[in-house]
Write a protein that holds these residues in place. Structure first.
Motif, PDB file in Angstrom:
ATOM      1  N   GLY A  27       0.782  -1.229   0.000  1.00 29.48           N
ATOM      2  CA  GLY A  27       0.000   0.000   0.000  1.00 29.48           C
ATOM      3  C   GLY A  27       0.811   1.274   0.000  1.00 29.48           C
ATOM      4  N   ARG A  28       2.053   1.227  -0.453  1.00 29.35           N
ATOM      5  CA  ARG A  28       2.910   2.423  -0.478  1.00 29.35           C
ATOM      6  C   ARG A  28       3.468   2.652  -1.879  1.00 29.35           C
ATOM      7  NH1 ARG A  28       4.798   4.978   3.943  1.00 29.35           N
ATOM      8  NH2 ARG A  28       5.081   6.566   2.308  1.00 29.35           N
ATOM      9  N   ASP A  29       2.589   2.604  -2.865  1.00 31.97           N
ATOM     10  CA  ASP A  29       3.027   2.875  -4.233  1.00 31.97           C
ATOM     11  C   ASP A  29       3.579   4.291  -4.375  1.00 31.97           C
ATOM     12  OD1 ASP A  29       2.066   0.377  -4.665  1.00 31.97           O
ATOM     13  OD2 ASP A  29       0.385   0.957  -5.942  1.00 31.97           O
ATOM     14  N   ASP A  30       3.259   5.159  -3.407  1.00 30.84           N
ATOM     15  CA  ASP A  30       3.753   6.534  -3.447  1.00 30.84           C
ATOM     16  C   ASP A  30       5.273   6.619  -3.295  1.00 30.84           C
ATOM     17  OD1 ASP A  30       2.894   5.647  -0.698  1.00 30.84           O
ATOM     18  OD2 ASP A  30       4.036   7.439  -0.138  1.00 30.84           O
ATOM     19  N   LEU A  31       5.898   5.518  -2.849  1.00 27.71           N
ATOM     20  CA  LEU A  31       7.348   5.503  -2.671  1.00 27.71           C
ATOM     21  C   LEU A  31       8.106   5.085  -3.931  1.00 27.71           C
ATOM     22  CD1 LEU A  31       7.636   3.843   0.872  1.00 27.71           C
ATOM     23  CD2 LEU A  31       7.875   6.272   0.292  1.00 27.71           C
ATOM     24  N   ALA A  32       7.384   4.825  -5.018  1.00 29.08           N
ATOM     25  CA  ALA A  32       8.033   4.305  -6.230  1.00 29.08           C
ATOM     26  C   ALA A  32       9.105   5.249  -6.764  1.00 29.08           C
ATOM     27  CB  ALA A  32       6.996   4.029  -7.312  1.00 29.08           C
ATOM     28  N   ALA A  33       8.840   6.552  -6.771  1.00 35.43           N
ATOM     29  CA  ALA A  33       9.819   7.499  -7.305  1.00 35.43           C
ATOM     30  C   ALA A  33      11.094   7.511  -6.452  1.00 35.43           C
ATOM     31  CB  ALA A  33       9.219   8.903  -7.381  1.00 35.43           C
ATOM     32  N   ASP A  34      10.923   7.501  -5.124  1.00 37.65           N
ATOM     33  CA  ASP A  34      12.097   7.446  -4.243  1.00 37.65           C
ATOM     34  C   ASP A  34      12.851   6.131  -4.421  1.00 37.65           C
ATOM     35  OD1 ASP A  34      11.728   9.948  -3.182  1.00 37.65           O
ATOM     36  OD2 ASP A  34      10.711   9.259  -1.372  1.00 37.65           O
ATOM     37  N   TYR A  35      12.106   5.040  -4.607  1.00 41.56           N
ATOM     38  CA  TYR A  35      12.751   3.735  -4.826  1.00 41.56           C
ATOM     39  C   TYR A  35      13.619   3.776  -6.078  1.00 41.56           C
ATOM     40  CZ  TYR A  35      13.304  -1.037  -6.490  1.00 41.56           C
ATOM     41  OH  TYR A  35      13.830  -2.206  -6.982  1.00 41.56           O
ATOM     42  N   LEU A  36      13.094   4.334  -7.156  1.00 41.28           N
ATOM     43  CA  LEU A  36      13.858   4.387  -8.405  1.00 41.28           C
ATOM     44  C   LEU A  36      15.103   5.251  -8.249  1.00 41.28           C
ATOM     45  CD1 LEU A  36      10.931   4.621 -10.946  1.00 41.28           C
ATOM     46  CD2 LEU A  36      12.581   2.751 -10.765  1.00 41.28           C
ATOM     47  N   ARG A  37      15.000   6.354  -7.516  1.00 37.38           N
ATOM     48  CA  ARG A  37      16.182   7.185  -7.278  1.00 37.38           C
ATOM     49  C   ARG A  37      17.211   6.419  -6.450  1.00 37.38           C
ATOM     50  NH1 ARG A  37      16.140  11.822  -4.410  1.00 37.38           N
ATOM     51  NH2 ARG A  37      14.197  11.385  -3.270  1.00 37.38           N
ATOM     52  N   ALA A  38      16.721   5.664  -5.441  1.00 39.45           N
ATOM     53  CA  ALA A  38      17.645   4.934  -4.568  1.00 39.45           C
ATOM     54  C   ALA A  38      18.311   3.769  -5.291  1.00 39.45           C
ATOM     55  CB  ALA A  38      16.887   4.433  -3.335  1.00 39.45           C
ATOM     56  N   ILE A  39      17.540   3.001  -6.042  1.00 41.16           N
ATOM     57  CA  ILE A  39      18.120   1.842  -6.722  1.00 41.16           C
ATOM     58  C   ILE A  39      19.112   2.311  -7.789  1.00 41.16           C
ATOM     59  CG2 ILE A  39      16.438   1.494  -8.595  1.00 41.16           C
ATOM     60  CD1 ILE A  39      17.526  -1.372  -6.407  1.00 41.16           C
ATOM     61  N   GLY A  60       8.183  -9.041  -2.876  1.00 42.32           N
ATOM     62  CA  GLY A  60       7.419  -8.012  -3.515  1.00 42.32           C
ATOM     63  C   GLY A  60       6.831  -8.422  -4.852  1.00 42.32           C
ATOM     64  N   THR A  61       6.388  -7.403  -5.556  1.00 38.59           N
ATOM     65  CA  THR A  61       5.781  -7.595  -6.869  1.00 38.59           C
ATOM     66  C   THR A  61       6.358  -6.566  -7.830  1.00 38.59           C
ATOM     67  OG1 THR A  61       3.728  -8.235  -5.738  1.00 38.59           O
ATOM     68  CG2 THR A  61       3.609  -7.884  -8.110  1.00 38.59           C
ATOM     69  N   PRO A  62       7.401  -6.908  -8.580  1.00 35.29           N
ATOM     70  CA  PRO A  62       7.993  -5.933  -9.503  1.00 35.29           C
ATOM     71  C   PRO A  62       6.978  -5.283 -10.433  1.00 35.29           C
ATOM     72  CG  PRO A  62       9.422  -7.833  -9.298  1.00 35.29           C
ATOM     73  CD  PRO A  62       8.162  -8.177  -8.549  1.00 35.29           C
ATOM     74  N   THR A  63       6.010  -6.061 -10.897  1.00 38.28           N
ATOM     75  CA  THR A  63       5.036  -5.521 -11.844  1.00 38.28           C
ATOM     76  C   THR A  63       3.945  -4.707 -11.158  1.00 38.28           C
ATOM     77  OG1 THR A  63       3.865  -7.645 -11.764  1.00 38.28           O
ATOM     78  CG2 THR A  63       5.436  -7.307 -13.570  1.00 38.28           C
ATOM     79  N   ARG A  64       4.091  -4.470  -9.849  1.00 38.97           N
ATOM     80  CA  ARG A  64       3.194  -3.540  -9.161  1.00 38.97           C
ATOM     81  C   ARG A  64       3.487  -2.114  -9.619  1.00 38.97           C
ATOM     82  NH1 ARG A  64      -1.703  -2.814  -7.516  1.00 38.97           N
ATOM     83  NH2 ARG A  64      -1.860  -1.126  -5.995  1.00 38.97           N
ATOM     84  N   LEU A  65       4.714  -1.885 -10.087  1.00 37.53           N
ATOM     85  CA  LEU A  65       5.072  -0.567 -10.610  1.00 37.53           C
ATOM     86  C   LEU A  65       4.213  -0.235 -11.833  1.00 37.53           C
ATOM     87  CD1 LEU A  65       8.972  -0.817 -10.468  1.00 37.53           C
ATOM     88  CD2 LEU A  65       7.516   0.555  -8.965  1.00 37.53           C
ATOM     89  N   ALA A  66       3.824   1.031 -11.960  1.00 34.13           N
ATOM     90  CA  ALA A  66       3.093   1.487 -13.132  1.00 34.13           C
ATOM     91  C   ALA A  66       4.006   1.409 -14.362  1.00 34.13           C
ATOM     92  CB  ALA A  66       2.596   2.912 -12.917  1.00 34.13           C
ATOM     93  N   GLY A  98      -2.696 -10.613 -10.840  1.00 35.47           N
ATOM     94  CA  GLY A  98      -3.685  -9.544 -10.717  1.00 35.47           C
ATOM     95  C   GLY A  98      -3.155  -8.170 -11.052  1.00 35.47           C
ATOM     96  N   ASP A  99      -1.831  -8.022 -11.162  1.00 38.64           N
ATOM     97  CA  ASP A  99      -1.230  -6.714 -11.431  1.00 38.64           C
ATOM     98  C   ASP A  99      -0.775  -6.552 -12.876  1.00 38.64           C
ATOM     99  OD1 ASP A  99      -1.431  -5.598  -8.858  1.00 38.64           O
ATOM    100  OD2 ASP A  99       0.321  -6.713  -8.184  1.00 38.64           O
ATOM    101  N   LEU A 100      -0.875  -7.591 -13.672  1.00 37.44           N
ATOM    102  CA  LEU A 100      -0.338  -7.558 -15.030  1.00 37.44           C
ATOM    103  C   LEU A 100      -1.410  -7.192 -16.057  1.00 37.44           C
ATOM    104  CD1 LEU A 100       2.057 -10.616 -15.300  1.00 37.44           C
ATOM    105  CD2 LEU A 100       2.658  -8.235 -15.693  1.00 37.44           C
ATOM    106  N   SER A 101      -1.031  -6.327 -16.978  1.00 40.56           N
ATOM    107  CA  SER A 101      -1.891  -5.999 -18.108  1.00 40.56           C
ATOM    108  C   SER A 101      -1.197  -6.447 -19.390  1.00 40.56           C
ATOM    109  CB  SER A 101      -2.123  -4.487 -18.175  1.00 40.56           C
ATOM    110  OG  SER A 101      -0.899  -3.805 -18.428  1.00 40.56           O
ATOM    111  N   ALA A 102      -1.938  -6.479 -20.473  1.00 40.95           N
ATOM    112  CA  ALA A 102      -1.328  -6.830 -21.761  1.00 40.95           C
ATOM    113  C   ALA A 102      -0.219  -5.835 -22.099  1.00 40.95           C
ATOM    114  CB  ALA A 102      -2.394  -6.837 -22.851  1.00 40.95           C
ATOM    115  N   GLU A 103      -0.411  -4.566 -21.712  1.00 38.94           N
ATOM    116  CA  GLU A 103       0.587  -3.530 -21.989  1.00 38.94           C
ATOM    117  C   GLU A 103       1.880  -3.795 -21.216  1.00 38.94           C
ATOM    118  OE1 GLU A 103       1.046   1.363 -21.874  1.00 38.94           O
ATOM    119  OE2 GLU A 103      -0.638   0.371 -20.857  1.00 38.94           O
ATOM    120  N   SER A 104       1.757  -4.200 -19.953  1.00 40.46           N
ATOM    121  CA  SER A 104       2.970  -4.451 -19.164  1.00 40.46           C
ATOM    122  C   SER A 104       3.703  -5.692 -19.644  1.00 40.46           C
ATOM    123  CB  SER A 104       2.627  -4.552 -17.676  1.00 40.46           C
ATOM    124  OG  SER A 104       1.677  -5.566 -17.419  1.00 40.46           O
TER     125      SER A 104
END
Length: 375
Positions: A27-39, A60-66, A98-104
């Motif tokens: 439930g903390r998808d808001d941290l994605a930008a900070d995660y990308l900067r850190a990694i 985790g779930t890598p494909t949880r990322l937008a 449940g997190d995967l789309s055809a686009e992803s």
């Protein structure tokens, strides 16, 4: 020789399942930008790109990322861990159906991913509910079809011994999974990890663990079902169609070294094992402040490295070839654990023909109890 494998941990999940005690944040998808900067910052400390033969995104779930952040992470990983020259890189990404789309799925294939590892766990709605999974069997089928159309290899994980599960229900699950025609199937008995809600519920006696004898029947029965369907049982929990083994996991089981980055990620480089802090927020705070995220560090002695190689090697159904092991590890099996190995052979848990030592079927059932005796 430098490591030829790399692992990136992506901690995000929609919610934490009751049996999970991994390094995840829900439930903390808001941290994605900070995660990308850190990694990005942590990977920059490698100094230069490191060519690899296998690359693995776990969670985790890598494909949880937008889509946008996922593209950024894939591009970043491809830069720092390019394919080694002359090798077709195996690139696996774990995913929740449940997190995967055809686009992803299309994005993964377009950017070089070769293999999708799906946390299916079950194809029974009632069992998925008991396991607190948030996807449906229909979503699994849709995602497998999309992956196949995109040319991706498909691996699926299944859990047995779920609360109230019968032997026939489990066999039905395996048969349903086979209908999907995946390339790889892993089967894991449900474990109750300290710190998980399932552990707490079991302690309160509001959740009952499946009887050990029934668990054994489930495990062995699945091996037989999968073998009859053309799968190779090549490691304690893993089965693959010919030519479709997980090369990344085989690097682990062969005792080879590997890079890793992300919250809770463990690397093994130059005989040193380091594990990053499991807390995603602590990891982010440390790395973005320019501090090391390492929480644990251990330098393995030559003997400790050899013992780990022995245990990992025995997890593989082909076992250990004595001469090859001595050449690679610098120790003979008898120097490390001769008396213990002889005793395990005497109890029919291992077999030893003088050239190869491997688990017996009886040994497979109690393998987790064997490993501490050899380390």
């Amino acid at each position: 020789m430098s490591p030829r494998s790399a692992y990136l941990h992506v901690p995000f999940c929609r919610h934490r399942c009751g049996y999970c005690n991994f390094a995840v944040i829900a439930g903390r998808d808001d941290l994605a930008a900070d995660y990308l900067r850190a990694i990005s910052k942590e990977l920059s400390w490698l100094g230069e790109p490191r060519p690899v033969e296998t690359l693995y995104f776990g969670g985790g779930t890598p494909t949880r990322l937008a889509i946008g952040p996922l593209r950024e992470l894939l591009t970043l990983a491809d830069h720092w861990f390019p394919a080694a020259e002359g090798v077709e890189r195996e690139w696996t990404v774990e995913a929740n159906p449940g997190d995967l789309s055809a686009e992803s799925v299309e994005l993964l294939a377009d950017l070089g991913v070769t293999r999708l590892s799906l946390g299916v766990q079950s194809l029974k709605p009632s069992k998925l509910l008991r396991l607190e999974r948030d996807h449906t069997p229909e979503e699994v089928k849709t995602v497998v079809g999309a992956a196949r159309e995109a040319g991706l290899g498909v691996a699926i994980d299944l859990i047995f011994a779920a609360p109230e599960e019968s032997l026939e229900e489990w066999f039905d699950d395996v048969r349903d999974a086979l209908q999907l025609e995946p390339h790889h199937i892993s089967t894991y008995g449900l474990t109750y990890e300290k710190g998980s809600t399932f552990w707490a519920r079991r302690e309160r006696q509001s959740l009952a663990e499946v009887d050990e004898d029934l668990q054994a029947q489930m495990y062995i029965g699945a091996i037989d079902l999968l073998t009859r369907s053309g799968f190779e049982h090549y490691e304690v929990s893993n089965h693959a169609q010919p030519g479709r083994r997980s090369r990344h996991n085989e690097a682990y089981w062969s005792g080879r070294e590997y890079y890793a980055a992300g919250p809770g990620a463990a690397r093994y480089v130059g005989g040193v094992r380091e594990t990053n802090h499991r807390s995603t927020t602590t990891y982010l705070r440390r790395v973005l402040a320019g501090q090391s995220p390492v929480a644990e560090r251990e330098t393995l002695s030559p003997e400790a490295r050899a013992r780990e190689r022995m245990v990992f090697g025995l997890r593989r159904l082909e076992g250990l070839r004595r001469a090859e092991f001595r050449s690679a590890a610098g120790y003979s099996l008898d120097e490390l654990a001769g008396e213990t190995l002889a005793r395990l052979v005497g109890h029919a848990l291992l077999c030893d023909d003088g050239e190869v030592v491997r688990l017996t079927r009886r040994g497979l059932l109690v393998s987790d109890a064997i490993w501490p005796e050899l380390l």
